[in-house]
Design an enzyme around this catalytic site. Structure first.
Site, PDB file in Angstrom:
ATOM      1  N   HIS A 303      -5.005  -2.583   2.066  1.00  0.00           N
ATOM      2  CA  HIS A 303      -4.286  -1.472   1.454  1.00  0.00           C
ATOM      3  C   HIS A 303      -4.070  -0.390   2.503  1.00  0.00           C
ATOM      4  O   HIS A 303      -4.925  -0.191   3.358  1.00  0.00           O
ATOM      5  CB  HIS A 303      -5.086  -0.899   0.262  1.00  0.00           C
ATOM      6  CG  HIS A 303      -4.243  -0.064  -0.634  1.00  0.00           C
ATOM      7  ND1 HIS A 303      -4.030   1.274  -0.406  1.00  0.00           N
ATOM      8  CD2 HIS A 303      -3.529  -0.386  -1.735  1.00  0.00           C
ATOM      9  CE1 HIS A 303      -3.228   1.739  -1.345  1.00  0.00           C
ATOM     10  NE2 HIS A 303      -2.909   0.761  -2.158  1.00  0.00           N
ATOM     11  N   ASP A 360      -4.179  -6.117  -7.065  1.00  0.00           N
ATOM     12  CA  ASP A 360      -3.391  -7.313  -7.394  1.00  0.00           C
ATOM     13  C   ASP A 360      -4.190  -8.603  -7.282  1.00  0.00           C
ATOM     14  O   ASP A 360      -3.728  -9.651  -7.721  1.00  0.00           O
ATOM     15  CB  ASP A 360      -2.164  -7.394  -6.476  1.00  0.00           C
ATOM     16  CG  ASP A 360      -1.224  -6.241  -6.731  1.00  0.00           C
ATOM     17  OD1 ASP A 360      -0.969  -5.967  -7.906  1.00  0.00           O
ATOM     18  OD2 ASP A 360      -0.785  -5.604  -5.764  1.00  0.00           O
TER      19      ASP A 360
HETATM   20  N1  CMC Z   1      -4.305 -10.516   5.461  1.00  0.00           N
HETATM   21  C1  CMC Z   1      -4.545 -10.607   6.788  1.00  0.00           C
HETATM   22  N2  CMC Z   1      -4.432  -9.587   7.659  1.00  0.00           N
HETATM   23  C2  CMC Z   1      -4.064  -8.391   7.156  1.00  0.00           C
HETATM   24  C3  CMC Z   1      -3.799  -8.209   5.779  1.00  0.00           C
HETATM   25  C4  CMC Z   1      -3.934  -9.325   4.929  1.00  0.00           C
HETATM   26  N3  CMC Z   1      -3.694  -9.199   3.610  1.00  0.00           N
HETATM   27  N4  CMC Z   1      -3.458  -6.932   5.567  1.00  0.00           N
HETATM   28  C5  CMC Z   1      -3.491  -6.317   6.748  1.00  0.00           C
HETATM   29  N5  CMC Z   1      -3.863  -7.203   7.723  1.00  0.00           N
HETATM   30  C6  CMC Z   1      -4.072  -6.908   9.133  1.00  0.00           C
HETATM   31  C7  CMC Z   1      -2.768  -6.885   9.904  1.00  0.00           C
HETATM   32  O1  CMC Z   1      -2.431  -8.147  10.411  1.00  0.00           O
HETATM   33  C8  CMC Z   1      -3.083  -5.874  10.984  1.00  0.00           C
HETATM   34  O2  CMC Z   1      -3.885  -6.526  11.958  1.00  0.00           O
HETATM   35  P1  CMC Z   1      -3.841  -6.086  13.522  1.00  0.00           P
HETATM   36  O3  CMC Z   1      -4.127  -4.618  13.548  1.00  0.00           O
HETATM   37  O4  CMC Z   1      -4.905  -6.933  14.151  1.00  0.00           O
HETATM   38  O5  CMC Z   1      -2.445  -6.417  13.997  1.00  0.00           O
HETATM   39  C9  CMC Z   1      -3.981  -4.859  10.283  1.00  0.00           C
HETATM   40  O6  CMC Z   1      -4.617  -5.596   9.223  1.00  0.00           O
HETATM   41  C10 CMC Z   1      -3.235  -3.683   9.679  1.00  0.00           C
HETATM   42  O7  CMC Z   1      -2.183  -4.197   8.899  1.00  0.00           O
HETATM   43  P2  CMC Z   1      -0.885  -3.350   8.533  1.00  0.00           P
HETATM   44  O8  CMC Z   1       0.145  -4.261   7.985  1.00  0.00           O
HETATM   45  O9  CMC Z   1      -0.511  -2.472   9.685  1.00  0.00           O
HETATM   46  O10 CMC Z   1      -1.504  -2.422   7.418  1.00  0.00           O
HETATM   47  P3  CMC Z   1      -0.674  -1.600   6.397  1.00  0.00           P
HETATM   48  O11 CMC Z   1      -1.493  -0.443   6.024  1.00  0.00           O
HETATM   49  O12 CMC Z   1       0.692  -1.308   6.897  1.00  0.00           O
HETATM   50  O13 CMC Z   1      -0.486  -2.655   5.204  1.00  0.00           O
HETATM   51  C11 CMC Z   1      -0.559  -3.829   3.207  1.00  0.00           C
HETATM   52  C12 CMC Z   1      -1.011  -2.565   3.955  1.00  0.00           C
HETATM   53  C13 CMC Z   1      -0.960  -3.695   1.739  1.00  0.00           C
HETATM   54  C14 CMC Z   1       0.974  -3.948   3.279  1.00  0.00           C
HETATM   55  C15 CMC Z   1      -1.239  -5.077   3.858  1.00  0.00           C
HETATM   56  O14 CMC Z   1      -2.631  -4.958   3.798  1.00  0.00           O
HETATM   57  C16 CMC Z   1      -0.772  -6.382   3.219  1.00  0.00           C
HETATM   58  O15 CMC Z   1       0.269  -6.927   3.621  1.00  0.00           O
HETATM   59  N6  CMC Z   1      -1.531  -6.895   2.190  1.00  0.00           N
HETATM   60  C17 CMC Z   1      -1.106  -8.070   1.450  1.00  0.00           C
HETATM   61  C18 CMC Z   1      -0.090  -7.664   0.397  1.00  0.00           C
HETATM   62  C19 CMC Z   1      -0.742  -6.942  -0.776  1.00  0.00           C
HETATM   63  O16 CMC Z   1      -1.765  -7.368  -1.301  1.00  0.00           O
HETATM   64  N7  CMC Z   1      -0.090  -5.859  -1.210  1.00  0.00           N
HETATM   65  C20 CMC Z   1      -0.545  -5.099  -2.386  1.00  0.00           C
HETATM   66  C21 CMC Z   1      -1.026  -3.735  -2.030  1.00  0.00           C
HETATM   67  S1  CMC Z   1      -1.864  -2.960  -3.424  1.00  0.00           S
HETATM   68  C22 CMC Z   1      -0.603  -2.712  -4.574  1.00  0.00           C
HETATM   69  C23 CMC Z   1       0.201  -1.524  -4.261  1.00  0.00           C
HETATM   70  O17 CMC Z   1      -0.360  -0.403  -4.297  1.00  0.00           O
HETATM   71  O18 CMC Z   1       1.388  -1.699  -3.987  1.00  0.00           O
END
Ligand code: CMC
Length: 425
Positions: A303, A360
């Site tokens: 998140h 989720d």
């Molecule tokens: N699985 C594997 N690696 C992950 C994941 C994941 N679900 N989420 C983040 N990472 C890693 C990512 O690869 C990155 O690694 P590194 O720094 O080594 O390159 C690091 O963690 C940071 O990721 P980010 O994409 O920069 O983080 P963010 O804050 O932009 O993304 C997120 C947040 C929710 C988009 C992401 O965690 C994700 O894609 N999760 C899966 C989708 C999901 O479950 N979304 C629902 C969110 S809760 C409902 C809502 O409020 O909308």
């Protein structure tokens, strides 16, 4: 007042620090460009506050979520969805008379103009319900002109939206199945009415199970607001052009659709199903999620704000056990989900990246137990998020610092270039 000094060449700019009621601090950069010529660059707005807001408080490090100061855990335990909606939109818990009036208004406005059914009939059967929902919410504006001259009129528009979106969602499901539309009933509460409109049919009356009604109340309460997330920021941004409320909410629905945001609940179930189909190899899923060359991510994990267990996920997990237990359902996807969680929370990659289950991760299993089809999951999220979108839109209307949302950019394209006529390219 604390300030931060920015020195850029021979220019000095002193920027005030704004302090929130829970002690969080932000630099007010409104005068930065005027004084120094600089703008800030923050892809994904991870460090940028777009507004001040008195609606929802989150602390991502401690795993805290409160609506109007009340912990979401308390609301999930003691409140019902309509009461929480009232709280978010009006800023205070309703008295029993106010809640009663609100419920009467929701009931009075729950029908949909019959002509709207013709719209539905013409969507291709395979359309995604989120696309239909977004289109239908915009269409509401044509059937029910937006009223916002005074508080009473705003309330009527708001109640119409809250009530009709729920009816539209159930109607879209019925029509997608080719079934007769079921109308709302005045004797049922908001979630019971939704379940009945979804699942009742002329030859098999639907039995309304209280455990499911309670689970739906909790599901919607947990989704009701989450401060400036992607869809809420969209509602505020689209609303900043002073577009009508229906159009702003329709934009929020579209923003929610994405698998990184509200679409994650559908993506989680699809992921769990594919792990189950391939023999339940949880370790392989974990390895794939860690492999930077593989685009696979563990859906329902991670998140932007929570760097610890999402407090909503904790409640949802308990609810999941309770519902499956009560209905005596043995869902193999729940086993896979629990194995995945156990493997991830003890894995160095997930610990170092602060990746924990989000709301989720378990919500789809609860929705499956209710009989909600997977492609309706994000619609369920949207119904729950409506009060939050509306509350945030209302707050922005009254914000004395309101301005049209218009971010800037750092241009990285070509310099001035001559036009080449088509025959010379
Ligand atoms: N699985 C594997 N690696 C992950 C994941 C994941 N679900 N989420 C983040 N990472 C890693 C990512 O690869 C990155 O690694 P590194 O720094 O080594 O390159 C690091 O963690 C940071 O990721 P980010 O994409 O920069 O983080 P963010 O804050 O932009 O993304 C997120 C947040 C929710 C988009 C992401 O965690 C994700 O894609 N999760 C899966 C989708 C999901 O479950 N979304 C629902 C969110 S809760 C409902 C809502 O409020 O909308």
């Amino acid at each position: 007042m604390e300030t931060v000094k920015i020195i850029f060449g021979d220019k000095v700019c002193e920027l005030p620090i704004i302090v929130g009621s829970e002690g969080e601090k932000g630099i007010d950069i409104s005068n930065l460009r005027k004084t120094t010529g600089l703008i800030t660059l923050d892809p994904g707005f991870a460090n940028t506050g777009s507004c001040t807001s008195a609606i929802t408080f989150m602390d991502g490090e401690k795993g805290i979520l409160r609506y109007r100061g009340i912990p979401v855990e308390d609301l999930a335990e003691h409140s019902i969805f309509t009461e929480t909606a009232y709280l978010l939109i009006n800023g205070k818990l309703p008295t029993s008379q106010e809640l009663n009036q609100f419920s009467v208004l929701l009931n009075d406005n729950s029908l949909i103009h019959e002509d709207m059914q013709f719209f539905f009939q013409n969507f291709p059967r395979a359309s995604h319900p989120m696309g239909i929902m977004s289109a239908m919410v915009t269409a509401l504006r044509s059937f029910y002109p937006e009223l916002k001259i005074n508080e009473e009129e705003i309330n009527l528009t708001v109640t119409r939206l809250l009530s009709k979106v729920r009816t539209l969602a159930a109607m879209s499901y019925k029509i997608s199945r080719g079934h007769k539309v079921i109308y709302p009933r005045p004797d049922l509460n908001y979630p019971a009415n939704f379940l009945n409109m979804m699942f009742d049919n002329p030859v098999r009356p639907y039995y309304i199970d209280n455990t499911l009604v309670q689970a739906l109340n909790v599901f919607w309460i947990l989704h009701a607001d989450h401060e400036q997330n992607c869809s809420t920021s969209t509602v505020r941004m689209v609303g900043s052009g002073r577009v009508n409320l229906y159009a702003a909410i329709s934009a929020g629905v579209a923003a929610l659709w994405g698998p990184l945001h509200g679409g994650a609940n559908q993506a989680v179930i699809e992921m769990l199903e594919s792990i189950l189909k391939s023999g339940g190899d949880v370790k392989r899923a974990i390895e794939r999620a860690k492999d930077k060359k593989d685009p696979f991510r563990l859906m329902g994990f991670g998140h932007r704000v929570y760097k610890t267990y999402d407090p909503r996920a904790r409640i949802m997990k308990k609810m999941c056990d309770k519902v499956l237990d009560k209905l005596k359902i043995n869902d193999p996807l729940l086993d896979i989900a629990k194995q995945l969680e156990d493997a991830a929370v003890s894995d160095d990659y997930f610990i170092e990246h602060h990746l924990y289950p989000n709301i989720d991760f378990y919500s789809g299993i609860v929705l499956r137990a209710m009989g909600i089809p997977t492609n309706m999951f994000t619609v369920m999220f949207a119904i729950g998020r409506l009060p939050g979108w509306i509350a945030q839109w209302k707050e922005s209307l009254d914000d004395p610092n309101w301005r049209l949302s218009r971010p800037r950019q750092i241009y990285t394209g070509l310099g001035k270039t001559r036009y080449t006529p088509i025959d010379q390219r």
